[in-house]
Design an enzyme around this catalytic site. Structure first.
Site, PDB file in Angstrom:
ATOM      1  N   ASN A  75     -60.826  -1.089  -9.979  1.00  0.00           N
ATOM      2  CA  ASN A  75     -60.855  -2.167 -10.964  1.00  0.00           C
ATOM      3  C   ASN A  75     -59.708  -1.997 -11.959  1.00  0.00           C
ATOM      4  O   ASN A  75     -59.292  -0.880 -12.280  1.00  0.00           O
ATOM      5  CB  ASN A  75     -62.219  -2.267 -11.662  1.00  0.00           C
ATOM      6  CG  ASN A  75     -62.684  -0.988 -12.316  1.00  0.00           C
ATOM      7  OD1 ASN A  75     -62.433   0.105 -11.814  1.00  0.00           O
ATOM      8  ND2 ASN A  75     -63.371  -1.119 -13.427  1.00  0.00           N
TER       9      ASN A  75
ATOM     10  N   CYS B 210     -70.181  -7.338  -7.100  1.00  0.00           N
ATOM     11  CA  CYS B 210     -70.604  -8.470  -7.922  1.00  0.00           C
ATOM     12  C   CYS B 210     -70.636  -9.739  -7.060  1.00  0.00           C
ATOM     13  O   CYS B 210     -70.169  -9.744  -5.921  1.00  0.00           O
ATOM     14  CB  CYS B 210     -69.662  -8.641  -9.117  1.00  0.00           C
ATOM     15  SG  CYS B 210     -68.079  -9.420  -8.724  1.00  0.00           S
TER      16      CYS B 210
ATOM     17  N   CYS C  86     -67.272 -10.894  -5.695  1.00  0.00           N
ATOM     18  CA  CYS C  86     -66.740 -10.039  -4.627  1.00  0.00           C
ATOM     19  C   CYS C  86     -67.512 -10.219  -3.328  1.00  0.00           C
ATOM     20  O   CYS C  86     -66.949 -10.073  -2.249  1.00  0.00           O
ATOM     21  CB  CYS C  86     -66.746  -8.584  -5.056  1.00  0.00           C
ATOM     22  SG  CYS C  86     -65.420  -8.225  -6.220  1.00  0.00           S
TER      23      CYS C  86
ATOM     24  N   GLU D 196     -62.935  -4.331  -5.337  1.00  0.00           N
ATOM     25  CA  GLU D 196     -62.950  -4.951  -4.010  1.00  0.00           C
ATOM     26  C   GLU D 196     -61.778  -5.923  -3.860  1.00  0.00           C
ATOM     27  O   GLU D 196     -61.153  -6.008  -2.802  1.00  0.00           O
ATOM     28  CB  GLU D 196     -64.263  -5.704  -3.779  1.00  0.00           C
ATOM     29  CG  GLU D 196     -65.501  -4.819  -3.780  1.00  0.00           C
ATOM     30  CD  GLU D 196     -66.134  -4.689  -5.165  1.00  0.00           C
ATOM     31  OE1 GLU D 196     -65.405  -4.683  -6.174  1.00  0.00           O
ATOM     32  OE2 GLU D 196     -67.371  -4.586  -5.227  1.00  0.00           O
TER      33      GLU D 196
ATOM     34  N   GLU E 265     -58.750  -3.520 -15.615  1.00  0.00           N
ATOM     35  CA  GLU E 265     -59.167  -4.340 -16.755  1.00  0.00           C
ATOM     36  C   GLU E 265     -57.954  -4.834 -17.535  1.00  0.00           C
ATOM     37  O   GLU E 265     -56.814  -4.422 -17.285  1.00  0.00           O
ATOM     38  CB  GLU E 265     -60.101  -3.525 -17.661  1.00  0.00           C
ATOM     39  CG  GLU E 265     -61.412  -3.185 -16.973  1.00  0.00           C
ATOM     40  CD  GLU E 265     -62.397  -2.451 -17.850  1.00  0.00           C
ATOM     41  OE1 GLU E 265     -63.553  -2.329 -17.439  1.00  0.00           O
ATOM     42  OE2 GLU E 265     -62.003  -1.984 -18.943  1.00  0.00           O
TER      43      GLU E 265
ATOM     44  N   CYS F  59     -61.708  -6.837  -9.971  1.00  0.00           N
ATOM     45  CA  CYS F  59     -62.631  -5.882  -9.376  1.00  0.00           C
ATOM     46  C   CYS F  59     -61.923  -5.005  -8.339  1.00  0.00           C
ATOM     47  O   CYS F  59     -60.892  -5.379  -7.776  1.00  0.00           O
ATOM     48  CB  CYS F  59     -63.771  -6.613  -8.682  1.00  0.00           C
ATOM     49  SG  CYS F  59     -64.908  -7.462  -9.785  1.00  0.00           S
TER      50      CYS F  59
HETATM   51 ZN   LIG Z   1     -66.508  -7.917  -8.184  1.00  0.00          ZN
END
Ligand SMILES: [Zn+2]
Length: 128
Positions: free
Chosen positions: A39, A83, A86, A52, A41, A50
């Site tokens: 990830n 999530c 994803c 993924e 940010e 993310c």
């Molecule tokens: Zn995600």
């Protein structure tokens, strides 16, 4: 190195200064090569991405478009699930039976499939 080991290693590279929630993901492509992502940010929070998504981008940049297996890991109370966004991203490139190993850094793992995480997924066939 297992796919989960690859995810565990790339997690260390995660850029998560705001949440401190580092995630690592690794995906096995149909060519037998693993691609990984973490990830990333951003101070403008919604611009973060993310793990993924990073792994998928690396796979596609390498010319691959078929996922056979996924591993995701985080320091979380339960094996970390992808999530919702994803799940849709993974479904674009993986069949419903593609295995997803979800893990914690403490060593707990749980296995599921792309289809189990996103039943009735919207896909390319819905566009026609
Ligand atoms: Zn995600």
């Amino acid at each position: 190195m297992t796919l989960l080991d690859t995810a565990r290693a790339v997690r260390e590279k995660a850029y998560a200064p705001y949440s401190n929630f580092k995630v690592g993901a690794a995906i096995m492509a149909a060519n037998g090569t693993a691609y990984s992502g973490c990830n990333v940010e951003n101070a403008a929070y919604p611009e973060g991405t993310c793990a993924e998504a990073g792994a998928i981008a690396a796979m596609v940049a390498a010319g691959q478009t078929r996922i056979t297996e996924v591993a995701v890991i985080a320091d979380a109370p339960r094996p970390v699930p992808p999530c919702g966004g994803c799940r849709q991203k993974l479904a674009e490139f993986a069949g419903p039976d593609a295995k997803i190993t979800m893990a914690t850094t403490a060593g707990t793992t749980e296995e599921t499939t792309v289809g189990a995480l996103l039943p009735g997924a919207f896909g390319a066939s819905d566009l026609t």
